[in-house]
Write an enzyme that holds these catalytic residues in place. Structure first.
Site, PDB file in Angstrom:
ATOM      1  N   SER A 287       0.834  -1.653  -0.048  1.00 14.33           N
ATOM      2  CA  SER A 287      -0.288  -0.189   0.156  1.00 14.33           C
ATOM      3  C   SER A 287       1.172   1.698  -0.150  1.00 14.33           C
ATOM      4  O   SER A 287       2.258   1.590   0.743  1.00 14.33           O
ATOM      5  CB  SER A 287      -1.459   0.545   1.180  1.00 14.33           C
ATOM      6  OG  SER A 287      -1.517   1.216   2.656  1.00 14.33           O
ATOM      7  N   LYS A 293       0.678  -3.385   4.462  1.00 11.12           N
ATOM      8  CA  LYS A 293      -0.715  -4.094   3.769  1.00 11.12           C
ATOM      9  C   LYS A 293       0.112  -4.942   2.714  1.00 11.12           C
ATOM     10  O   LYS A 293       1.626  -4.752   2.188  1.00 11.12           O
ATOM     11  CB  LYS A 293      -1.358  -3.108   2.366  1.00 11.12           C
ATOM     12  CG  LYS A 293      -2.308  -2.490   3.670  1.00 11.12           C
ATOM     13  CD  LYS A 293      -3.422  -3.097   4.266  1.00 11.12           C
ATOM     14  CE  LYS A 293      -4.144  -3.612   2.975  1.00 11.12           C
ATOM     15  NZ  LYS A 293      -4.769  -2.400   2.781  1.00 11.12           N
TER      16      LYS A 293
END
Ligand code: ARG
Length: 468
Positions: A287, A293
């Site tokens: 991300s 992420k």
């Protein structure tokens, strides 16, 4: 090649020398398809070679013209592949480009190539050849996907996971059994593609504009030179239908839907809430703001591109649905959706094979979840039928009441005391505890096509024999 090698020139086309006025720029713009159909150059040259040889064999062209044409076509091919072809919107499409350049190169014989041929049968032939190659490429790619799915399944015959209905845990299954479900789906996709290929494999060349020709051509010769099984039967149908492309796009849409469902599973399973699998670094993205992420972008894109593939089928159906026989220029719009659908599906199949081939599986986590939410309640009901002698509907009610009691007591079925069960169903005995485990639930499902290890091993052997 999927990128058009660019070089541009502008001139009046070959096709309107008998017109007095020139064409509007916007007419060239809407009329030209070269930006899209240049990709048919190899098929167009193969078709021209086959046509030329047949004309020579039939005595319609002289052998020396034939030789000049074949040599010239090789130069045209080399020029296109080297990016040296001057593309010109006034020449409209790939067929006119090849012919015009050939004539520039070899003069008079180039002008004879179009005897007993029209762009209408030419384009129908070229596109069939292109779609045929695309179907063959897809079969190979789906075979590669079969290989990775079957290899992964072989490693997970003993891996227990929850099987779902309504996205709720239903009954334990093995991960191999789950993967083999997709093996079946992609197997049917490959069968459908083969089937579409069989119907496609007839040659329109020689149908000419729509009515055939007065020249003594040999359609069988051109058909077999191009690897077709036979010539098409009806010249009007040959230049006006595109159902071979519609079939290819339909089977592609179905296959894309299968890929999309598997992609959806990967998205869910790789989320921390499930944590069944981990996508390799090669197939994960980060991300821009949240450093923790690992996003399953490739799986999401496979899911989304399915929309495009379905859209292409829809476009082509709509392009064709209102067309009177025979050819109309509407048919020029067939290429964009056909190329896009088959290219996109190929990309998706490759991406899926890459993701599946590098998947890390958390067996422990799958197993923990397999036992969740009383997933062996059906086994309890089945035991009550088999051993307790109850009718299934009564057994279902009693098992339901026992599950409710376990849920209220906050324990799993195996930990519910026998006496408590007997208060609900007196026929329950100690032996019920033998069948409540997830391992038993899996091992006992020996019916054909079921999830037990024996059946899954057989299914794996059958899948290998059939698909690899
Ligand atoms: N570029 C055209 C197509 O793709 C080729 C056939 C043109 N035929 C014609 N009669 N204008 O359909």
């Amino acid at each position: 090649m999927t990128e058009k090698p660019s070089a541009q020139k502008n001139s009046e086309g070959l096709l309107r020398r008998h017109f007095e006025g020139g064409t509007a720029d916007i007419m060239n713009k809407i009329n030209a398809s070269i930006d899209v159909d240049w990709r048919l150059y190899a098929q167009d040259i193969a078709g021209s070679n086959a046509h030329c040889r047949m004309l020579v064999a039939q005595g319609i062209l002289s052998p020396s013209d034939g030789e000049a044409i074949e040599n010239g076509l090789e130069v045209v091919r080399a020029e296109i592949e080297a990016g040296a072809m001057q593309f010109d919107p006034a020449l409209e499409d790939i067929h006119m480009h090849v012919e015009a350049r050939l004539t520039e190169l070899i003069g008079e014989p180039g002008k004879r190539l179009h005897t007993a041929r029209s762009r209408n049968d030419q384009v129908a032939t070229d596109l069939r050849l292109w779609v045929r190659d695309a179907l063959d490429g897809l079969d190979q790619a789906l075979r590669d996907l079969h290989v990775v799915l079957i290899e992964l399944a072989e490693d997970h015959v003993e891996t227990v996971m929850p099987g779902f209905t309504h996205s709720q845990p239903a009954q334990p299954v093995t991960f191999a059994h789950y993967l083999l479900a997709y093996v079946e789906m992609f197997g049917r996709d490959r069968d459908r593609m083969k089937d579409a290929r069989t119907r496609l494999n007839e040659c329109p060349l020689g149908s000419v504009a729509l009515a055939g020709t007065s020249f003594d051509i040999d359609r069988g010769a051109t058909a077999s030179a191009l690897g077709f099984d036979r010539p098409t039967a009806n010249s009007i149908d040959s230049v006006s239908d595109r159902d071979f492309a519609l079939e290819a796009l339909s089977v592609s849409a179905i296959s894309a839907v299968h890929l999309s469902r598997l992609a959806e599973e990967l998205v869910l399973w790789s989320s921390p809430a499930f944590a069944f699998v981990r996508l390799s670094d090669e197939f994960s993205t980060g991300s821009s703001i949240m450093p923790q992420k690992r996003n399953p972008d490739a799986a999401e894109l496979v899911r989304a591109k399915t929309g495009r593939i379905i859209g292409s089928l829809n476009s082509l159906l709509i392009i064709i649905k209102g067309l009177p026989l025979a050819y109309a220029k509407d048919l020029q719009e067939d290429k964009d959706p056909t190329f896009d659908s088959l290219d996109t599906l190929l990309l998706c199949v490759h991406a899926m094979a890459g993701m599946v081939g590098a998947l890390e599986v958390d067996k422990k986590r799958m197993r923990e979840c397999a036992g969740a939410d009383y997933s062996t309640a059906t086994d309890l009901a089945d035991w009550l039928v088999r051993v307790g002698g109850l009718a299934f509907r009564d057994a279902y009610d009693s098992a339901g009441a026992i599950v409710r009691l376990a849920r209220d007591s906050g324990c799993v079925l195996e930990n519910l005391p026998l006496v408590e069960m007997q208060k609900i169903e007196p026929s329950v005995t100690e032996s019920v505890f033998d069948i409540l485990s997830i391992d038993n639930a899996v091992a006992s499902r020996v019916s054909q096509g079921g999830t037990s290890g024996v059946r899954v091993r057989e299914a794996l052997a059958a899948a290998k024999a059939r698909y690899l």
